[in-house]
Design an enzyme around this catalytic site. Sequence first.
Site, mmCIF file in Angstrom:
data_model
loop_
_atom_site.group_PDB
_atom_site.id
_atom_site.type_symbol
_atom_site.label_atom_id
_atom_site.label_comp_id
_atom_site.label_asym_id
_atom_site.label_seq_id
_atom_site.Cartn_x
_atom_site.Cartn_y
_atom_site.Cartn_z
ATOM 1 N N ASP A 78 0.817 -1.208 0.000
ATOM 2 C CA ASP A 78 0.000 0.000 0.000
ATOM 3 C C ASP A 78 0.854 1.263 0.000
ATOM 4 O O ASP A 78 0.463 2.287 -0.569
ATOM 5 C CB ASP A 78 -0.934 0.008 1.217
ATOM 6 C CG ASP A 78 -2.187 -0.816 0.969
ATOM 7 O OD1 ASP A 78 -2.137 -1.704 0.100
ATOM 8 O OD2 ASP A 78 -3.204 -0.578 1.631
ATOM 9 N N CYS A 119 1.116 -7.380 5.784
ATOM 10 C CA CYS A 119 0.647 -6.202 5.041
ATOM 11 C C CYS A 119 -0.871 -6.123 4.904
ATOM 12 O O CYS A 119 -1.593 -7.070 5.166
ATOM 13 C CB CYS A 119 1.368 -6.068 3.710
ATOM 14 S SG CYS A 119 3.149 -5.801 3.972
ATOM 15 N N LYS A 121 -3.719 -5.757 2.908
ATOM 16 C CA LYS A 121 -4.826 -6.508 2.325
ATOM 17 C C LYS A 121 -4.540 -7.997 2.274
ATOM 18 O O LYS A 121 -5.447 -8.797 2.034
ATOM 19 C CB LYS A 121 -5.126 -6.001 0.902
ATOM 20 C CG LYS A 121 -5.312 -4.499 0.802
ATOM 21 C CD LYS A 121 -6.342 -3.972 1.779
ATOM 22 C CE LYS A 121 -6.456 -2.457 1.736
ATOM 23 N NZ LYS A 121 -5.234 -1.728 2.057
ATOM 24 N N CYS A 191 5.314 -1.936 8.069
ATOM 25 C CA CYS A 191 5.656 -0.610 8.594
ATOM 26 C C CYS A 191 5.509 -0.573 10.113
ATOM 27 O O CYS A 191 4.654 -1.252 10.692
ATOM 28 C CB CYS A 191 4.802 0.451 7.927
ATOM 29 S SG CYS A 191 5.144 0.617 6.165
ATOM 30 N N GLU A 441 -6.763 4.612 -0.210
ATOM 31 C CA GLU A 441 -6.266 5.215 1.020
ATOM 32 C C GLU A 441 -5.600 6.546 0.692
ATOM 33 O O GLU A 441 -5.106 6.749 -0.419
ATOM 34 C CB GLU A 441 -5.252 4.287 1.696
ATOM 35 C CG GLU A 441 -5.879 3.019 2.234
ATOM 36 C CD GLU A 441 -4.870 2.148 2.987
ATOM 37 O OE1 GLU A 441 -3.682 2.513 3.012
ATOM 38 O OE2 GLU A 441 -5.277 1.133 3.536
ATOM 39 N N SER A 467 -5.347 5.739 5.346
ATOM 40 C CA SER A 467 -4.322 4.779 5.717
ATOM 41 C C SER A 467 -4.322 4.564 7.227
ATOM 42 O O SER A 467 -4.702 5.451 7.995
ATOM 43 C CB SER A 467 -2.955 5.309 5.275
ATOM 44 O OG SER A 467 -1.905 4.627 5.921
#
Length: 542
Positions: A78, A119, A121, A191, A441, A467
């Site tokens: 993303d 992550c 999705k 992240c 997002e 996001s």
Amino acid sequence: MRSDDVKKGLDRTPHRGLLKALGVTDRDLEKPFIAVANSYTSIVPGHMHFKALADAVREGVREAGGVPFEFNTIAVCDGIAMGHEGMRYSLPSRDVIADSVELMVEAHRFDGVVFLTNCDKVTPGMLMAAARLNLPSIIVTGGPMLSGIYKGRKVGISDVAEAVGRVKAGKLTEDELKEIEGCAYPTCGSCNGMYTANTMACLSEALGMSLPGSATIPAVEARRTATARMSGRQVLRLVERDLRALNIMTREAFENAIVVDMALGGSTNTVLHLPAIAREAGIHLDITVFDEVSRRVPHLCDLKGVGGNYDVEDLDKSGGVPAVMKEVQSLLNLQTITVTGETTYDNIKAAKVRNSAVIHPFDKPIRGEGGIAVLKGTLAPLGAVVKTAGVPFKMMVHEGSAKVFEAEEEALTAFQEGRIDEGDVVVIRYEGPKGGPGMREMLTLTGTLVGMGYSESVALVTDGRFSGASRGLCIGHVAPEAADGGPIAIVENGDHIQVDVARRALNLEVSDEKLKKRLSAWKPKKKTFKGCLARYVATLSS
């Protein structure tokens, strides 16, 4: 065993021959066949280490007496897809992932599945597949990346996005931004904050689908590889007991996940993902459940992603998800069964909070209510979602004039050109699931808003979404969306909009007469799509 469909009897002689071409032995044909659904790709930092993790999973499967077979799914990053046309493809990828796993597992008649995921999705897509297939299954997440260090403080994706806004506001030089860019993502992994990827990893654990403590282990630690190996062994125990995904993913388990979500202050994207996973399990999880749970669960975790001070590595050192669950255990269904074969109570009974600055005590929360709220009113008759954990206290009530944009890019340009004033309510429409399509997002936009210093004076309202790294008064998921003729479609510049998060109110202060007149004149926008976006739009509901 299901795998007997492809390996037992005279008529399956050709099938056995093909399996032997893979190196399968006659002895292997007597063992359970285990799928390892690997979302490895070299374009996604959260997945780049999955070859080694898949090796560990396969080792665990073999150690426990199974035969592992690995296949791959897609995975979208993303962060890389953000802020351009590529983001339209992120949410649809969730369903493609679920479908691809279903196709492979059903076609080859596996007895159990290990889902290797990370992550935004990908983990929801894998969980959807697990529920749909209802086989002995276990989720193995890839872990968070370590934080970067810039001038002595931890940084990550949200800091970079906000730094871009600071450059545009003249508060930071481009050379300084380049330095932040170069140090903010130092390792593989998802992240570093409580963004969507790590939220969904934590909720996989809260659901009972991952081994306790596994969600928060940093991607680069040896414990991550050890967990993958243990998960490979554990799936064979699930096969032996015939303990299936839907024995674990019950309604009570989903309620546990929402409780943990609120305590963490997790991403608003869980309001999209948990109902979709529950639907595959035959469970209706209405959006109002999130708000009801939020009203009784305190926000306990001071984490990046909600404007907090700590990253997921800090959460791990503080006891991880088991410690959070121990703190809110009075609100949990403790008898739900998990992939350990034991109950939630058994899994968390020895857990301890090691740092109360990261995981606050239940009676000394950061906020008295959970991290997500569902707002309703004349602008969102069917609801809208806000991450309250990321809203500045002074913005919990806000009134202002609407500035209306037909796409994220238009709003971003307005910010950059100085056309947004303090007190405004920026309305962005035709970014919903159908209208976008794909419900993009908007981290580029929200990062700019924060970086330019508007987080305590400007609100965002959209039928799209934000996001997990976004913060500020950012209200998304407005329903009905503009493409369906919801009130957001007929907002005009200068209209007065009122937000009261505590009262769960989102109202367009325009008379009924004017609203009816505008709606009677409204015509839906015509957009033409092809390929997967066309198929996606054709199957959407609100």
